[in-house]
Design a protein around this motif. Structure first.
Motif, PDB file in Angstrom:
ATOM      1  N   ALA A  92      52.237  23.061  73.891  1.00 51.54           N
ATOM      2  CA  ALA A  92      52.009  23.554  72.765  1.00 51.54           C
ATOM      3  C   ALA A  92      50.648  23.070  72.421  1.00 51.54           C
ATOM      4  CB  ALA A  92      52.952  23.559  71.680  1.00 51.54           C
ATOM      5  N   PHE A  93      50.429  21.688  72.284  1.00 54.56           N
ATOM      6  CA  PHE A  93      49.132  21.039  71.907  1.00 54.56           C
ATOM      7  C   PHE A  93      47.839  21.608  72.628  1.00 54.56           C
ATOM      8  CE2 PHE A  93      46.145  17.795  72.565  1.00 54.56           C
ATOM      9  CZ  PHE A  93      45.828  17.152  71.367  1.00 54.56           C
ATOM     10  N   ASP A  94      48.303  21.985  74.005  1.00 56.82           N
ATOM     11  CA  ASP A  94      46.893  22.331  74.885  1.00 56.82           C
ATOM     12  C   ASP A  94      46.592  23.624  74.550  1.00 56.82           C
ATOM     13  OD1 ASP A  94      45.343  21.821  77.223  1.00 56.82           O
ATOM     14  OD2 ASP A  94      46.538  23.046  78.240  1.00 56.82           O
ATOM     15  N   GLY A  95      47.701  24.568  74.177  1.00 55.45           N
ATOM     16  CA  GLY A  95      47.393  26.120  73.817  1.00 55.45           C
ATOM     17  C   GLY A  95      46.655  26.025  72.460  1.00 55.45           C
ATOM     18  N   HIS A  96      46.991  25.137  71.516  1.00 54.12           N
ATOM     19  CA  HIS A  96      46.621  25.553  70.157  1.00 54.12           C
ATOM     20  C   HIS A  96      45.098  24.789  70.296  1.00 54.12           C
ATOM     21  CE1 HIS A  96      49.422  27.060  67.572  1.00 54.12           C
ATOM     22  NE2 HIS A  96      50.471  26.227  68.135  1.00 54.12           N
ATOM     23  N   MET A  97      44.860  23.888  70.811  1.00 49.54           N
ATOM     24  CA  MET A  97      43.463  23.013  70.865  1.00 49.54           C
ATOM     25  C   MET A  97      42.516  24.249  71.748  1.00 49.54           C
ATOM     26  SD  MET A  97      43.028  20.239  69.635  1.00 49.54           S
ATOM     27  CE  MET A  97      41.832  19.605  70.354  1.00 49.54           C
ATOM     28  N   ALA A  98      43.093  24.781  72.763  1.00 42.04           N
ATOM     29  CA  ALA A  98      42.143  25.622  73.537  1.00 42.04           C
ATOM     30  C   ALA A  98      41.899  26.906  72.586  1.00 42.04           C
ATOM     31  CB  ALA A  98      42.677  26.219  74.975  1.00 42.04           C
ATOM     32  N   ILE A  99      43.084  27.378  72.008  1.00 39.83           N
ATOM     33  CA  ILE A  99      42.583  28.489  71.163  1.00 39.83           C
ATOM     34  C   ILE A  99      41.482  28.363  69.880  1.00 39.83           C
ATOM     35  CG2 ILE A  99      43.729  30.062  69.333  1.00 39.83           C
ATOM     36  CD1 ILE A  99      46.047  29.908  70.834  1.00 39.83           C
ATOM     37  N   GLY A 100      41.820  27.137  69.362  1.00 37.95           N
ATOM     38  CA  GLY A 100      40.768  26.429  68.250  1.00 37.95           C
ATOM     39  C   GLY A 100      39.389  26.344  69.026  1.00 37.95           C
ATOM     40  N   ARG A 101      39.303  25.855  69.964  1.00 33.67           N
ATOM     41  CA  ARG A 101      38.045  25.764  70.895  1.00 33.67           C
ATOM     42  C   ARG A 101      37.354  26.920  70.860  1.00 33.67           C
ATOM     43  NH1 ARG A 101      36.996  20.792  73.405  1.00 33.67           N
ATOM     44  NH2 ARG A 101      34.569  21.781  73.774  1.00 33.67           N
ATOM     45  N   VAL A 102      37.805  27.845  71.402  1.00 34.02           N
ATOM     46  CA  VAL A 102      37.452  29.267  71.565  1.00 34.02           C
ATOM     47  C   VAL A 102      36.995  30.056  70.191  1.00 34.02           C
ATOM     48  CG1 VAL A 102      37.645  31.760  72.404  1.00 34.02           C
ATOM     49  CG2 VAL A 102      38.483  29.713  73.766  1.00 34.02           C
ATOM     50  N   LEU A 103      37.720  29.946  69.248  1.00 34.22           N
ATOM     51  CA  LEU A 103      37.679  30.390  67.941  1.00 34.22           C
ATOM     52  C   LEU A 103      36.299  29.844  67.311  1.00 34.22           C
ATOM     53  CD1 LEU A 103      41.223  30.935  66.525  1.00 34.22           C
ATOM     54  CD2 LEU A 103      39.767  32.625  67.165  1.00 34.22           C
ATOM     55  N   TYR A 104      36.302  28.420  67.447  1.00 34.40           N
ATOM     56  CA  TYR A 104      35.081  27.459  66.927  1.00 34.40           C
ATOM     57  C   TYR A 104      33.962  27.973  67.403  1.00 34.40           C
ATOM     58  CZ  TYR A 104      32.461  23.361  65.712  1.00 34.40           C
ATOM     59  OH  TYR A 104      31.415  22.502  65.049  1.00 34.40           O
ATOM     60  N   LYS A 134      37.607  29.119  60.034  1.00 36.42           N
ATOM     61  CA  LYS A 134      38.733  29.436  59.394  1.00 36.42           C
ATOM     62  C   LYS A 134      40.098  29.444  60.315  1.00 36.42           C
ATOM     63  CE  LYS A 134      36.907  31.456  55.122  1.00 36.42           C
ATOM     64  NZ  LYS A 134      36.839  32.614  54.239  1.00 36.42           N
ATOM     65  N   GLU A 135      40.014  30.432  60.923  1.00 37.40           N
ATOM     66  CA  GLU A 135      41.118  30.404  62.023  1.00 37.40           C
ATOM     67  C   GLU A 135      41.105  29.328  62.968  1.00 37.40           C
ATOM     68  OE1 GLU A 135      42.950  32.924  61.416  1.00 37.40           O
ATOM     69  OE2 GLU A 135      41.605  33.795  60.241  1.00 37.40           O
ATOM     70  N   ALA A 136      39.887  28.724  63.311  1.00 39.73           N
ATOM     71  CA  ALA A 136      40.020  27.514  64.274  1.00 39.73           C
ATOM     72  C   ALA A 136      40.790  26.472  63.443  1.00 39.73           C
ATOM     73  CB  ALA A 136      38.538  27.247  64.842  1.00 39.73           C
ATOM     74  N   LEU A 137      40.346  26.146  62.450  1.00 39.10           N
ATOM     75  CA  LEU A 137      40.845  25.124  61.615  1.00 39.10           C
ATOM     76  C   LEU A 137      42.608  25.208  61.539  1.00 39.10           C
ATOM     77  CD1 LEU A 137      40.248  22.590  59.661  1.00 39.10           C
ATOM     78  CD2 LEU A 137      40.590  24.341  57.728  1.00 39.10           C
ATOM     79  N   ILE A 138      42.898  26.234  61.256  1.00 38.11           N
ATOM     80  CA  ILE A 138      44.402  26.573  61.581  1.00 38.11           C
ATOM     81  C   ILE A 138      45.056  25.842  63.021  1.00 38.11           C
ATOM     82  CG2 ILE A 138      46.499  28.114  61.439  1.00 38.11           C
ATOM     83  CD1 ILE A 138      44.571  29.956  59.868  1.00 38.11           C
ATOM     84  N   CYS A 139      44.173  26.244  64.017  1.00 37.00           N
ATOM     85  CA  CYS A 139      44.755  25.867  65.238  1.00 37.00           C
ATOM     86  C   CYS A 139      44.805  24.244  65.143  1.00 37.00           C
ATOM     87  CB  CYS A 139      43.866  26.618  66.359  1.00 37.00           C
ATOM     88  SG  CYS A 139      44.177  28.292  66.386  1.00 37.00           S
ATOM     89  N   PHE A 140      43.772  23.488  64.808  1.00 40.16           N
ATOM     90  CA  PHE A 140      43.423  22.334  65.141  1.00 40.16           C
ATOM     91  C   PHE A 140      44.423  21.512  64.144  1.00 40.16           C
ATOM     92  CE2 PHE A 140      38.759  23.438  66.024  1.00 40.16           C
ATOM     93  CZ  PHE A 140      38.908  23.406  67.421  1.00 40.16           C
ATOM     94  N   LYS A 141      44.665  22.133  62.901  1.00 39.95           N
ATOM     95  CA  LYS A 141      45.722  21.432  62.118  1.00 39.95           C
ATOM     96  C   LYS A 141      47.103  21.369  62.638  1.00 39.95           C
ATOM     97  CE  LYS A 141      43.463  20.453  57.922  1.00 39.95           C
ATOM     98  NZ  LYS A 141      43.643  19.335  57.338  1.00 39.95           N
ATOM     99  N   ARG A 142      47.255  22.474  63.215  1.00 43.33           N
ATOM    100  CA  ARG A 142      48.559  22.682  64.190  1.00 43.33           C
ATOM    101  C   ARG A 142      48.756  21.558  65.201  1.00 43.33           C
ATOM    102  NH1 ARG A 142      53.592  22.317  64.684  1.00 43.33           N
ATOM    103  NH2 ARG A 142      54.716  23.424  66.209  1.00 43.33           N
ATOM    104  N   SER A 143      47.658  21.382  65.868  1.00 39.87           N
ATOM    105  CA  SER A 143      47.470  20.409  67.004  1.00 39.87           C
ATOM    106  C   SER A 143      47.719  18.950  66.459  1.00 39.87           C
ATOM    107  CB  SER A 143      46.099  20.664  67.648  1.00 39.87           C
ATOM    108  OG  SER A 143      45.875  21.923  68.065  1.00 39.87           O
ATOM    109  N   CYS A 144      47.093  18.782  65.183  1.00 36.43           N
ATOM    110  CA  CYS A 144      47.372  17.612  64.483  1.00 36.43           C
ATOM    111  C   CYS A 144      48.769  17.182  64.251  1.00 36.43           C
ATOM    112  CB  CYS A 144      46.579  17.562  63.267  1.00 36.43           C
ATOM    113  SG  CYS A 144      44.807  17.354  63.304  1.00 36.43           S
TER     114      CYS A 144
END
Length: 735
Positions: free
Chosen positions: A230-242, A248-258
């Protein structure tokens, strides 16, 4: 910027070029040849080469293979850590990628991340069309199902971009003209943001649909088989969005990864990056501090990432106006990674921002030594040289920055200001014209162009430029300038017999002036009081209640230390002092606070820290500030006395040592009445008087007009005068 999928290949080609004995490692001789070859314009001494090699072999010891030297993975890591620029080095060596061997290595920009297919493809193709970070062994994609999430997200992004482009809602803004912030946008293999800032239209139905579908992808990531996946998935989605600048959308993913892995450095770092881009410096700082805490707790695992964290933490602190604190982190980054030219540039720029010009010049020259084509570093070096009064050299360095980057707005604008200072108004107006060619709505450049034209005697052109500036903004500065122009025009019409308007002065009746006597202030004393008042207004200390100083003394627990003279002191380092000032001046915006700190550093701290130790006696600092804060004069003096009483040498009693009172008065005079200061300060070091003074005796010393700080009474009159003027009683001279 490295092309997609080609970064590691470029490093491999560089490695092969210098691995002359083909043993799979770069020994010291081979590494030295590489350093020299990729810096053709730099003449290294043997000592410099040895120092660089010692640092590389020490920092990357885990990648040293015995006598063979630095392995390919080690060289790749040095580039990952920002120690060099792969593209610049590759080009400097005149190397080329062999596209036949690398079957279809893509040439799509890494930052655009839009080279996707509508259908899933086999593993080998994934690595070609996904940004370099995804296949990195340190922060890439780990699980196969994460690749599927990335594929589906790329399809969603491609669809959204196509729809917004069709409706002409998707736009790029050219950021080429600005000084680079210099921050590490990524960990390791730096997929830097593109120079073009992308703005997405977030209010339409297309974007709403995208967000809904993105939510479904996030749910799929949450439904993974393990927490790690799950961590790997959110980080990858965040990276692509970034990379697509959907922060804003990337931040949501990185916060979830945290939340999923709180002790992992990477999500905190990237969340901090998103917050900084979104203009939330304080929140960004908090995330970077969490990243730093995790990195330090993780031991060697994250050690190589520390320089990037320090750099970005410094930049976030600058965003809050905390420049002295930022300097500390830039220094740490430069110590950990001596080849980190961006850290040195940022350190130099921050030191310039607090008025420490010599130290700034040294840091910026080091950055330029490592990267001779660094236009931003040249620009800031020139500004620092101007601050030191080396104007001709500053002009040369500004020109070098402009040669390296012809549309460099900061260099053009600051060079215009330098020409204005030198009275070369025609050249100044040319610089501002060039600024406006790059950035047409730069109202400050337009206003300064008008002023420079006025200085050059081209009044009609100046009026036109002012009108143009007025179209750009309605700020009060423009109305003041227009009023000033009108006044000049009137004076030219009503000259007093002179030629070319030279005698265009106002004749006042002598009876309007007071004659010199006991009730008037001496010219020199008034001049000093006006300078103190100007400093008071620049730092906004006149808006800081003097009671706040007392509160800080009561509530702050400062450990006692011993100075070189052996006496106990409550001394603190300048960055900590900056935090105290931030509490006292918490009503200021970051940029205004930065200006206040610069003025205080140049005028007060430079005298209090005469040895350059970086530490300041906090009690003495409070006592120096007290007379300038707002509040009744008696209270200001009382709190100055209390601050001296708060120092360890006097603590617990109601009297202070006479030597401390004398030193304080002489410090005040050295800082605010500099014509008397230096010789008096020399005398105070020899004092051995052990007698004590009460508050009343201290008042007599303080109020003495010749040897004390009696000028405070004149300052109070100026403060009162200001208050009257703010009630619309304005004299024509002040206007």
């Amino acid at each position: 910027m490295a092309t997609r999928g080609s970064r590691s290949e470029k490093v491999k080609r560089i490695f092969q070029q210098f691995d002359t004995n083909r043993d799979g490692g770069l020994n010291r001789d081979e590494m030295a040849a590489l350093v020299v070859a990729v810096n053709p314009r730099v003449k290294f001494s043997d000592e410099q080469i040895n120092a660089i090699l010692d640092e590389v072999f020490r920092t990357y010891g885990e990648f040293i293979d015995g006598e063979k030297g630095l392995t390919y993975d080690g060289l790749l890591r040095t580039y990952d850590d920002g120690a060099g620029d792969v593209d610049r080095d590759f080009d400097a060596l005149g190397l080329e990628l062999n596209f036949d061997e690398n079957k279809g290595a893509s040439i799509v920009s890494e930052a655009s991340s839009s080279s996707i297919a509508d259908e899933r493809v086999i593993e080998s193709q994934k690595k070609q069309r996904t940004a370099a970070w995804a296949v990195s062994p340190h922060h890439g994609i780990v699980f196969d199902d994460t690749w599927k999430l990335v594929d589906d997200l790329e399809i969603l992004l491609k669809r959204l971009k196509a729809k917004q482009a069709k409706d002409a809602k998707f736009r790029n803004d050219n950021f080429d003209a600005y000084s680079d912030a210099g921050w590490s946008r990524e960990l390791g293999a730096s997929a830097e943001l593109s120079e073009k800032r992308v703005y997405w239209e977030e209010s339409g139905p297309d974007y709403a649909l995208f967000v809904k579908e993105l939510g479904a992808l996030r749910s799929r990531a949450d439904g993974a088989r393990s927490r790690e996946e799950a961590f790997d998935g959110h980080m990858a989605i965040g990276r692509v969005l970034y990379e697509h600048q959907l922060f804003k959308e990337a931040l949501i993913c990185f916060k979830r990864s945290c939340e999923l892995q709180p002790m992992d450095v990477r999500p905190h770092f990237r969340a901090g990056n998103c917050l900084y881009v979104l203009g939330k410096s304080k929140e960004a700082k908090e995330e970077f501090l969490l990243a730093l805490e995790s990195a330090e707790a993780g031991g060697n695992q994250w050690g190589y990432l520390l320089p990037q964290i320090y750099v970005n933490l410094g930049i976030a602190l600058e965003g809050e106006g905390m420049v002295l604190s930022a300097c500390e982190y830039y220094r740490e980054a430069a110590i950990l990674c001596p080849t980190h030219y961006r850290a040195l540039k940022l350190l130099g720029s921050a030191l310039f921002g607090v008025g420490e010009y010599r130290a700034a010049v040294k840091a910026l020259e080091e950055a330029i030594f490592m990267k001779p084509d660094y236009a931003d570093a040249h620009c800031d070096l020139a500004s620092a040289l101007h601050g030191m009064g080396e104007d001709e050299r500053a002009i040369e360095v500004f020109q070098k920055a402009i040669d390296l980057k012809p549309g460099h707005v900061d260099a053009l604008y600051n060079l215009g200001g330098l020409y204005m200072d030198l009275g070369r108004f025609q050249r100044a107006s040319e610089m501002y014209t060039r600024v406006l060619a790059v950035w047409p709505n730069h109202w400050r450049a337009q206003l300064n162009k008008a002023v420079s034209l006025l200085g050059a005697g081209e009044t009609e052109e100046a009026k036109k430029a002012l009108k143009e500036a007025l179209k750009m903004t309605n700020r009060v500065e423009l109305h003041d300038a227009i009023y000033h122009l009108k006044q000049l025009q009137k004076k030219k019409v009503k000259t007093n017999g002179g030629t070319n308007g030279e005698a265009a002065f106002v004749i006042m009746d002598p009876s309007k002036f007071k004659t010199v006597g006991e009730k008037t202030t001496l010219r020199q004393d008034l001049g000093n009081a006006l300078q103190i008042r100007a400093f008071q207004r620049l730092t906004r200390l006149n808006r800081c209640e003097v009671d706040l100083l007392k509160k800080e003394m009561t509530e702050t627990d400062v450990p006692v230390s011993y100075s070189g003279s052996g006496g106990p002191q409550k001394s603190i380092r300048k960055p900590n002092l900056e935090e105290v000032l931030r509490k006292l001046l918490n009503f200021l915006k970051p940029e205004t606070f930065q200006g206040a700190v610069k003025a205080i550093n140049e005028k007060i701290l430079s005298v209090l820290d005469e040895t350059g130790s970086g530490r300041v006696d906090l009690g003495m600092f409070y006592a120096v500030l007290a007379p300038l804060c707002s509040g009744p004069p008696d209270k200001r003096k009382r709190i100055a006395f209390d601050a001296l009483l708060w120092r360890p040498v006097n603590e617990g009693g109601s009297h202070i040592r006479k030597v401390d009172a004398v030193q304080y008065i002489k410090l005040l005079r050295a800082i605010f009445i500099p014509s008397h200061g230096a010789s008096e300060m020399l005398e105070v070091h020899g004092e051995t008087d052990t007698s004590m003074v009460s508050f009343n005796e201290f008042l007599n010393m303080f109020n003495d007009p010749d040897w004390g700080f009696g000028i405070l009474s004149t300052l109070l009159k100026l403060e009162t005068g200001d208050r009257n003027r703010h009630e619309r009683h304005v004299c024509s001279v002040c206007r």
